[in-house]
Design a protein around this motif. Structure first.
Motif, PDB file in Angstrom:
ATOM      1  N   HIS A   1      28.666 -29.497  15.518  1.00  0.00           N
ATOM      2  CA  HIS A   1      28.546 -29.137  16.930  1.00  0.00           C
ATOM      3  C   HIS A   1      27.081 -29.144  17.361  1.00  0.00           C
ATOM      4  O   HIS A   1      26.752 -29.572  18.464  1.00  0.00           O
ATOM      5  CB  HIS A   1      29.163 -27.756  17.169  1.00  0.00           C
ATOM      6  CG  HIS A   1      30.614 -27.710  16.808  1.00  0.00           C
ATOM      7  ND1 HIS A   1      31.588 -28.311  17.558  1.00  0.00           N
ATOM      8  CD2 HIS A   1      31.246 -27.138  15.737  1.00  0.00           C
ATOM      9  CE1 HIS A   1      32.767 -28.117  16.998  1.00  0.00           C
ATOM     10  NE2 HIS A   1      32.589 -27.415  15.878  1.00  0.00           N
ATOM     11  N   LEU A   2      26.197 -28.655  16.464  1.00  0.00           N
ATOM     12  CA  LEU A   2      24.784 -28.610  16.792  1.00  0.00           C
ATOM     13  C   LEU A   2      24.212 -30.015  16.889  1.00  0.00           C
ATOM     14  O   LEU A   2      23.319 -30.286  17.703  1.00  0.00           O
ATOM     15  CB  LEU A   2      24.022 -27.790  15.744  1.00  0.00           C
ATOM     16  CG  LEU A   2      24.290 -26.269  15.834  1.00  0.00           C
ATOM     17  CD1 LEU A   2      23.792 -25.568  14.582  1.00  0.00           C
ATOM     18  CD2 LEU A   2      23.597 -25.679  17.067  1.00  0.00           C
ATOM     19  N   GLU A   3      24.777 -30.890  16.080  1.00  0.00           N
ATOM     20  CA  GLU A   3      24.290 -32.269  16.156  1.00  0.00           C
ATOM     21  C   GLU A   3      24.746 -32.934  17.450  1.00  0.00           C
ATOM     22  O   GLU A   3      24.020 -33.725  18.046  1.00  0.00           O
ATOM     23  CB  GLU A   3      24.804 -33.068  14.945  1.00  0.00           C
ATOM     24  CG  GLU A   3      24.067 -32.738  13.654  1.00  0.00           C
ATOM     25  CD  GLU A   3      24.738 -33.342  12.436  1.00  0.00           C
ATOM     26  OE1 GLU A   3      25.822 -33.978  12.575  1.00  0.00           O
ATOM     27  OE2 GLU A   3      24.199 -33.169  11.345  1.00  0.00           O
ATOM     28  N   LYS A   4      25.928 -32.558  17.886  1.00  0.00           N
ATOM     29  CA  LYS A   4      26.470 -33.186  19.099  1.00  0.00           C
ATOM     30  C   LYS A   4      25.866 -32.573  20.350  1.00  0.00           C
ATOM     31  O   LYS A   4      25.766 -33.203  21.393  1.00  0.00           O
ATOM     32  CB  LYS A   4      28.003 -32.976  19.108  1.00  0.00           C
ATOM     33  CG  LYS A   4      28.748 -34.194  19.649  1.00  0.00           C
ATOM     34  CD  LYS A   4      30.202 -33.942  19.886  1.00  0.00           C
ATOM     35  CE  LYS A   4      30.961 -33.585  18.663  1.00  0.00           C
ATOM     36  NZ  LYS A   4      32.416 -33.423  18.917  1.00  0.00           N
ATOM     37  N   GLN A   5      25.528 -31.320  20.243  1.00  0.00           N
ATOM     38  CA  GLN A   5      25.084 -30.579  21.430  1.00  0.00           C
ATOM     39  C   GLN A   5      23.607 -30.230  21.269  1.00  0.00           C
ATOM     40  O   GLN A   5      23.260 -29.214  20.667  1.00  0.00           O
ATOM     41  CB  GLN A   5      25.926 -29.307  21.543  1.00  0.00           C
ATOM     42  CG  GLN A   5      25.438 -28.300  22.585  1.00  0.00           C
ATOM     43  CD  GLN A   5      26.048 -28.522  23.932  1.00  0.00           C
ATOM     44  OE1 GLN A   5      27.244 -28.315  24.120  1.00  0.00           O
ATOM     45  NE2 GLN A   5      25.262 -28.966  24.843  1.00  0.00           N
ATOM     46  N   PRO A   6      22.690 -31.020  21.791  1.00  0.00           N
ATOM     47  CA  PRO A   6      21.255 -30.684  21.620  1.00  0.00           C
ATOM     48  C   PRO A   6      20.932 -29.347  22.284  1.00  0.00           C
ATOM     49  O   PRO A   6      21.412 -29.063  23.382  1.00  0.00           O
ATOM     50  CB  PRO A   6      20.539 -31.824  22.368  1.00  0.00           C
ATOM     51  CG  PRO A   6      21.547 -32.894  22.555  1.00  0.00           C
ATOM     52  CD  PRO A   6      22.883 -32.245  22.571  1.00  0.00           C
ATOM     53  N   LEU A   7      20.101 -28.558  21.632  1.00  0.00           N
ATOM     54  CA  LEU A   7      19.748 -27.248  22.141  1.00  0.00           C
ATOM     55  C   LEU A   7      18.996 -27.336  23.454  1.00  0.00           C
ATOM     56  O   LEU A   7      19.024 -26.396  24.262  1.00  0.00           O
ATOM     57  CB  LEU A   7      18.880 -26.489  21.123  1.00  0.00           C
ATOM     58  CG  LEU A   7      19.629 -25.933  19.903  1.00  0.00           C
ATOM     59  CD1 LEU A   7      18.631 -25.259  18.952  1.00  0.00           C
ATOM     60  CD2 LEU A   7      20.694 -24.941  20.323  1.00  0.00           C
ATOM     61  N   ASP A   8      18.333 -28.466  23.648  1.00  0.00           N
ATOM     62  CA  ASP A   8      17.536 -28.614  24.865  1.00  0.00           C
ATOM     63  C   ASP A   8      18.375 -28.455  26.125  1.00  0.00           C
ATOM     64  O   ASP A   8      17.873 -28.069  27.175  1.00  0.00           O
ATOM     65  CB  ASP A   8      16.863 -29.992  24.892  1.00  0.00           C
ATOM     66  CG  ASP A   8      16.057 -30.227  23.627  1.00  0.00           C
ATOM     67  OD1 ASP A   8      15.803 -31.420  23.312  1.00  0.00           O
ATOM     68  OD2 ASP A   8      15.703 -29.248  22.966  1.00  0.00           O
ATOM     69  N   LYS A   9      19.672 -28.790  26.025  1.00  0.00           N
ATOM     70  CA  LYS A   9      20.504 -28.739  27.228  1.00  0.00           C
ATOM     71  C   LYS A   9      20.982 -27.331  27.527  1.00  0.00           C
ATOM     72  O   LYS A   9      21.547 -27.057  28.583  1.00  0.00           O
ATOM     73  CB  LYS A   9      21.756 -29.624  27.017  1.00  0.00           C
ATOM     74  CG  LYS A   9      21.433 -31.064  26.715  1.00  0.00           C
ATOM     75  CD  LYS A   9      21.323 -31.863  27.998  1.00  0.00           C
ATOM     76  CE  LYS A   9      21.357 -33.345  27.650  1.00  0.00           C
ATOM     77  NZ  LYS A   9      20.233 -34.064  27.874  1.00  0.00           N
ATOM     78  N   LEU A  10      20.820 -26.416  26.583  1.00  0.00           N
ATOM     79  CA  LEU A  10      21.338 -25.072  26.787  1.00  0.00           C
ATOM     80  C   LEU A  10      20.286 -24.187  27.432  1.00  0.00           C
ATOM     81  O   LEU A  10      19.083 -24.392  27.269  1.00  0.00           O
ATOM     82  CB  LEU A  10      21.734 -24.441  25.443  1.00  0.00           C
ATOM     83  CG  LEU A  10      22.873 -25.151  24.703  1.00  0.00           C
ATOM     84  CD1 LEU A  10      23.092 -24.504  23.338  1.00  0.00           C
ATOM     85  CD2 LEU A  10      24.154 -25.093  25.528  1.00  0.00           C
ATOM     86  N   SER A  11      20.802 -23.191  28.139  1.00  0.00           N
ATOM     87  CA  SER A  11      19.875 -22.226  28.729  1.00  0.00           C
ATOM     88  C   SER A  11      19.354 -21.310  27.619  1.00  0.00           C
ATOM     89  O   SER A  11      19.900 -21.270  26.514  1.00  0.00           O
ATOM     90  CB  SER A  11      20.599 -21.405  29.791  1.00  0.00           C
ATOM     91  OG  SER A  11      21.546 -20.561  29.153  1.00  0.00           O
ATOM     92  N   ARG A  12      18.335 -20.562  27.958  1.00  0.00           N
ATOM     93  CA  ARG A  12      17.751 -19.667  26.961  1.00  0.00           C
ATOM     94  C   ARG A  12      18.764 -18.624  26.502  1.00  0.00           C
ATOM     95  O   ARG A  12      18.878 -18.329  25.334  1.00  0.00           O
ATOM     96  CB  ARG A  12      16.513 -18.996  27.564  1.00  0.00           C
ATOM     97  CG  ARG A  12      15.737 -18.141  26.581  1.00  0.00           C
ATOM     98  CD  ARG A  12      14.525 -17.515  27.266  1.00  0.00           C
ATOM     99  NE  ARG A  12      13.899 -16.548  26.397  1.00  0.00           N
ATOM    100  CZ  ARG A  12      13.057 -16.858  25.396  1.00  0.00           C
ATOM    101  NH1 ARG A  12      12.713 -18.081  25.164  1.00  0.00           N
ATOM    102  NH2 ARG A  12      12.564 -15.884  24.632  1.00  0.00           N
ATOM    103  N   ASN A  13      19.542 -18.122  27.498  1.00  0.00           N
ATOM    104  CA  ASN A  13      20.541 -17.107  27.155  1.00  0.00           C
ATOM    105  C   ASN A  13      21.605 -17.679  26.227  1.00  0.00           C
ATOM    106  O   ASN A  13      22.045 -17.025  25.279  1.00  0.00           O
ATOM    107  CB  ASN A  13      21.208 -16.554  28.421  1.00  0.00           C
ATOM    108  CG  ASN A  13      20.304 -15.581  29.149  1.00  0.00           C
ATOM    109  OD1 ASN A  13      19.381 -15.010  28.549  1.00  0.00           O
ATOM    110  ND2 ASN A  13      20.550 -15.387  30.434  1.00  0.00           N
ATOM    111  N   ASP A  14      22.011 -18.896  26.544  1.00  0.00           N
ATOM    112  CA  ASP A  14      23.020 -19.527  25.687  1.00  0.00           C
ATOM    113  C   ASP A  14      22.503 -19.712  24.267  1.00  0.00           C
ATOM    114  O   ASP A  14      23.204 -19.473  23.287  1.00  0.00           O
ATOM    115  CB  ASP A  14      23.427 -20.897  26.273  1.00  0.00           C
ATOM    116  CG  ASP A  14      24.447 -20.773  27.380  1.00  0.00           C
ATOM    117  OD1 ASP A  14      24.591 -21.715  28.192  1.00  0.00           O
ATOM    118  OD2 ASP A  14      25.128 -19.721  27.440  1.00  0.00           O
ATOM    119  N   LYS A  15      21.259 -20.146  24.196  1.00  0.00           N
ATOM    120  CA  LYS A  15      20.687 -20.354  22.866  1.00  0.00           C
ATOM    121  C   LYS A  15      20.617 -19.043  22.107  1.00  0.00           C
ATOM    122  O   LYS A  15      20.927 -18.955  20.925  1.00  0.00           O
ATOM    123  CB  LYS A  15      19.283 -20.949  22.990  1.00  0.00           C
ATOM    124  CG  LYS A  15      19.273 -22.419  23.337  1.00  0.00           C
ATOM    125  CD  LYS A  15      17.853 -22.960  23.289  1.00  0.00           C
ATOM    126  CE  LYS A  15      17.477 -23.505  24.644  1.00  0.00           C
ATOM    127  NZ  LYS A  15      16.149 -24.144  24.685  1.00  0.00           N
TER     128      LYS A  15
END
Lengths: 586, 523
Positions: free
Chosen positions: A484-498
């Protein structure tokens, strides 16, 4: 329109011209009203307007010419040879053909035609009040209306009787005698008290005649009491529940008849009855029929084992897919049917019905109905879960949510894996319910089914899943997270989500996530620099919270490998740890 | 049988429908309706004539229509001829109006035009017509349309010795009264003109009654044939016939009641059921049923014995008395009728009165006798009580297979009155006696003039119950007369009755069929 075409040809003869023109208007209006009735129904405003025009024009015509009688041909209506209506090319859309096809040869209007009469005519043409059936056509319906101002001549009326009535030949009666002299002589003798044989029949007839001659037709006069009783009986007959009466006959047959073959036939008509009652949504009546079948053998000694088995087979057939589908059709009938009897009927279904019942649930609209169906599936699916589980892949959200509720109600932890597969469902409500369902079925332990939901496209679903994973009750090694982490780059998530994600990762993956965070610490470069720094700082926080040797080593590596702020953060974390360790030793 | 003045003018109808189901293929063709077969027949005849016109009778283009027509005629008629008639643009198969659909319309129109062009009103095909169809078609198309075309064709057919195919002349339109036709502005200006005399009106009404009676029997046969197999039963044709009968009944009950004297040994069930329908409607009219309800009662009565289609023919037609086993089988027919209706119509469309008629017509009024024997009380509906009376009256006045000697109507009435309160509703029975007359229609009577007569219309005045309208059938010397009606209330100038009944005669003793005189047209 039809009648307008007819107006292309001017009527012959001056005196009748006005009548023909007026008649054409009548049938033009009738044509319009008839078509509007067919298209929109009687109550539509368009139909109403046309109807008013028809009523007005008809009234005016009959006020001037009290009888309007037209001959009906396949495509025309004619008034004394003049065409007053001509149908269009497609004979199916012709008023004339509608009449002609059913055998109407003349249609006649007389002064006094009322609004109700015209409505009745339209109804007879289109059977708007009742569904047309195989027993009726325009002729029978028009006849049944019993209108005094609108009448017709039919094909049967025209047919010259061929005197087709056959007398008995070669039976009891003899051919007509050439002379009745012997008969007369014998009867005269008997009438005068002679030696002629007096048959019982004639004797009784003489008494009857004498009685009649007495003038007091005693015994043949109907009294007022008797008239009233007949009137009451007639009124009762008119109000009888016909279907109930007919079903009572069937019940009487099953409970009373002695012929084994007849009883078999009586049982054999029940399946079709069940179908009709299912389709009609008449659950109560259906249950009555089932009860009738169940109890018949108890009151009818003529019913043997064969009949009992047949009856059981019929009752069991309620659960066959075909019948369950009909049940669904009855549920979705418009207007909705009363619910009385539905739960009891559903309670009679066997697991054989599970698959079809899922289909019914998929198509059922009313919440109240769906609730009963869920209850039924809860019971039936507990025995045969497969159809329910298979149906979870259905795209319709509301339906799948119902099924999730059913699955959860079984309280079978194994269902968690099935619910996990709903992470990819198109409906967010389904995904949300799946998360809740997983949590309900598995309160702790293997949290891997929840991981995919932590990356859901919907914020609430993500938050719910992450929150559950962060609670510390579930384990989910990093291998479950990696795809999932490979598919979903962290850059696209908000700080709260991260942050929420890392908390969940921290609580469920533990040390197995350290290499991942360590990699984040080492990320550098000008592209997405701020995002990388943010990721690294969050990673530091996670490592800091994870009080393990691997986390410590990762922080030490971060002091050397990361960006400036990262190195600073790692150093601060390490420093903090040393202080804490020193305090503990102290 | 010698034909004389007293002989009726009935002609054995070439209606196909009596033959359907009697060892005919149509009985096996479960779902094909007569309408479909009739339409197919019209279609193939069209093709036959067109191809003959284009290619000649010996061309192979006629092979298929010839074969098809042969098959259809055999299917429809078995060993009897099949007729197609055209009247006022309608096509009739026998007496049955072939209802037209949009698809059929051009075909029917073509057929009608073909017959009209040569002045023909109908076509009759014998079962062996296939062999002559080509030559017939050749002759037909070779004659130019014109006034004498029909005669020319007939002559050519005779010369060619073709007897299996005949052309009929058109029948005249049956003119009749239209309801409410006289207006302030003058007489009716519709299709049918009003009659001029009461006698002519009566004659026409009688003609209509005979036609409606025959159609009811035809429709009954069709339904019974379908009921013997499986498939949906439509009562439309029967309904139309029954509605016609109601119309006539409301105008003049005696006209239709006279037809109930018809007794046919080998078609007992057909006549019996139609008679029961007529009698039931007449009685129902007296007790207050509306017009539409009368038709419903009539339809129910027409099919009250529908369940007999499940009784083996060997039992139904058994000569002699029934044994216990036979009775056991026979007693199932009320229930069988109900089941047949369920089977063929489904629950929602079972006509309730019809089901009740079948189920209840042998139950008896007192609820304690009769059959089926039920485990609980089951009161008859009013219409069932009506039908029970009609059924018993007609059955007892008929010669049937298992009881060859009928009883004369007065004796039957007396017997039934003895059962008032047990088998029959006493109040309804009284109405029934008023309906058919204390000296019922069909009773043979001896007059004081020495003449022999039959009651054709019951007395209408209570105090003159012994003065019905009678039909004189023989003079004092016994010589048969052309029937002539006389009202026994007629008096001479001095007020003396011209004629008086001196004796009721048991016609069964002399085996005289009263239907010959009651149901015949009269001057």
């Amino acid at each position: 329109m039809g009648a307008e075409q007819a107006q292309d040809s001017p009527p012959q003869g001056g005196d009748d011209a006005a009548e023909v023109i007026s008649a054409r208007s009548v049938f033009r209006d009738l044509d319009k009203t008839w078509r509007a009735t067919r298209t929109y129904g009687l109550k539509n405003t368009v139909t109403t307007r046309f109807f008013e025009q028809l009523e007005g024009q008809t009234g005016r015509h009959l006020g001037e010419w009290p009888v309007l009688a037209v001959v009906v041909d396949a495509a025309e209506l004619r008034l004394r040879g003049e065409i007053v209506y001509r149908g269009e090319d497609s004979l199916g859309e012709s008023l004339a053909f509608r009449l002609y096809g059913d055998g109407v040869r003349e249609l006649r209007f007389e002064a006094g035609v009322s609004s109700a009469d015209l409505h009745a005519l339209l109804d007879a043409l289109w059977a708007t009040d009742n569904a047309p059936d195989v027993d009726d056509d325009v002729v029978t319906r028009l006849w049944s209306k019993d209108l005094t101002t609108i009448s017709f001549v039919s094909a049967e009326d025209i047919l010259q009787s061929p005197s087709s009535l056959e007398l008995q030949e070669g039976g009891f009666f003899a051919p007509p005698p050439a002379s009745f002299a012997a008969v007369i002589e014998r009867e005269l003798r008997a009438a005068h008290g002679g030696p002629g044989q007096q048959t019982a029949a004639a004797g009784s007839a003489a008494e009857q005649l004498q009685q009649a001659r007495g003038g007091g037709v005693v015994g043949f006069e109907v009294t007022e009491t008797e008239r009233s009783a007949i009137a009451r009986a007639l009124a009762l007959e008119r109000t009888i529940d016909e279907r109930g009466r007919v079903l009572s006959m069937l019940s009487a047959i099953l409970t009373s008849e002695r012929s084994p073959d007849l009883l078999v036939r009586a049982i054999a008509v029940v399946p079709a009855i069940l179908d009709e009652l299912l389709l009609a949504g008449d659950w109560r009546a259906l249950l009555d029929v089932v009860a009738m079948l169940e109890t018949a053998h108890m009151s009818n000694p003529a019913m043997g084992l064969t009949h009992a088995l047949l009856a059981v087979r019929v009752i069991d057939s309620l659960s066959v897919p075909h019948r369950v589908t009909l049940l669904g059709a009855g549920l979705n009938a418009d207007p909705p049917r009363p619910i009385a009897g539905l739960p009891q009927l559903l309670a009679r279904l066997s697991p054989q019905a599970t698959g079809a019942l899922c289909g019914v649930l998929a198509d059922t609209l009313l919440p109240e109905h769906r609730a009963h169906l869920r209850d039924a599936l809860t019971r039936l699916g507990a025995v045969d879960a497969e159809p329910v589980l298979k149906a979870l892949g259905h795209p319709r959200g509301e339906y799948v949510r119902d099924l999730i509720a059913v699955v959860v109600s079984w309280k079978q932890p194994q269902a968690v894996d099935v619910l996990a597969m709903l992470a990819g469902h198109v409906d967010r409500g389904v995904r949300a319910d799946a998360v809740k369902g997983i949590a309900a079925l598995r309160g702790e332990g293997d949290g891997s089914p929840l991981v995919a939901f932590a990356f859901d496209g919907d914020a609430e679903v993500r938050a719910e899943a992450a929150s559950l994973l962060a609670a510390g009750r579930y384990l989910a090694p990093f291998d479950h997270w990696r795809p999932h982490l490979e598919k979903q780059p962290l850059d696209k998530l908000s700080r709260n989500d991260k942050r929420a994600l890392f908390r969940a990762l921290l609580a469920s993956a533990g040390d197995s996530a350290v290499p991942y965070w360590q990699a984040l610490l080492g990320e550098r470069g000008w592209k997405h620099r701020k995002a990388k720094e943010e990721n690294a700082l969050l990673a530091v926080k996670a490592l800091e919270a994870l009080h393990t040797a691997a986390a410590h080593a990762a922080l030490e590596a971060g002091v050397k490998a990361g960006s400036g702020p990262t190195r600073k953060a790692c150093a601060a974390a390490l420093s903090g740890r040393r202080k804490a360790a020193a305090q503990r030793q102290g | 049988m010698s034909r004389g003045l007293a002989d009726p003018v009935f002609v054995h109808d070439q209606s196909l429908t009596r033959k359907v189901g009697r060892d005919s293929e149509a009985g096996d063709i479960v779902d094909q309706q007569l309408h479909l077969l009739g339409t197919q027949l019209v279609t193939h005849l069209n093709v036959l004539l067109k191809n003959a016109r284009s290619h000649g009778g010996s061309n192979t283009a006629l092979d298929r229509p010839v074969e098809s027509i042969g098959t259809l005629v055999h299917t429809l008629g078995v060993d009897q001829p099949v007729s197609l008639r055209v009247q006022e643009g309608f096509v009739y198969l026998g007496d049955r109006h072939l209802r037209m659909t949009t698809h059929d319309a051009p075909i029917f129109a073509s057929f009608v035009d073909a017959l009209r062009s040569v002045g023909a009103g109908g076509l009759v095909l014998r079962p062996d017509a296939a062999a002559d169809l080509r030559r017939f078609a050749d002759i037909f198309v070779s004659i130019l349309p014109g006034d004498e075309a029909l005669e020319r064709i007939r002559k050519r057919l005779a010369e060619a010795k073709i007897e299996t195919v005949t052309l009929e002349a058109p029948r005249s339109v049956l003119k009749q009264d239209m309801p409410g036709e006289a207006t302030a502005r003058g007489p009716s200006r519709g299709l049918l003109t009003p009659v001029q005399t009461a006698a002519a009106a009566l004659a026409k009404l009688q003609g209509r009654a005979r036609g409606a009676y025959a159609r009811a029997g035809t429709a009954l046969n069709e339904v019974n044939a379908r009921a013997a197999g499986r498939g949906t039963i439509s009562f439309r044709q029967a309904k139309r016939a029954i509605q016609n009968i109601v119309d006539i009944l409301l105008k003049d009950p005696s006209t239709v009641l006279g037809l109930t004297t018809l007794r046919s040994h080998d078609v007992y069930t057909q006549n019996h059921s139609v008679n029961v329908a007529v009698l039931s409607m007449a009685l129902g009219n007296r007790v207050g049923y509306t017009k539409a309800e009368l038709a419903d009662v009539g339809l129910a009565a027409l099919f009250h014995d529908l369940g007999k289609c499940a009784v083996p023919l060997a039992v139904l037609n058994k000569p002699g008395e029934f044994d216990a086993q036979d009775w056991e089988i026979m007693r199932t027919h009320p229930s069988e009728g109900v089941l047949k209706l369920f089977d063929s119509r489904g629950l929602t469309r079972v006509p309730a009165r019809m089901a009740a008629a079948s189920f209840e017509h042998h139950l008896n009024y007192d609820n304690q006798s009769g059959y089926p024997v039920l485990s609980r009380d089951w009161p008859q509906t009013l219409s069932s009580r009506v039908i029970t009376i009609a059924d018993c009256y007609d059955a007892m006045t008929s010669a049937r297979v298992y009881r060859r000697e009928p009883l004369p109507p007065p004796a039957v009435l007396r017997f039934m009155l003895g059962k008032a309160g047990t088998s029959f509703d006493p109040a309804l029975l009284k109405h029934f006696v008023t309906c058919v007359g204390i000296i019922p229609i069909g009773t043979l009577v001896l007059l004081d003039t020495g003449e022999l007569a039959v009651v054709v219309r019951p007395a209408t005045e209570r105090l003159l119950a012994d003065r019905p309208v009678v039909r004189i059938i023989a003079d004092a010397s016994g010589t048969p007369l052309a029937p002539i009606d006389r009202d026994l209330r007629d008096t001479d100038a001095d007020g003396v009755y011209a004629r008086t009944i001196v004796r009721l005669v048991d016609n069964t003793e002399y085996r005289i069929d009263m239907a010959r005189y009651v149901a015949a047209p009269v001057r």
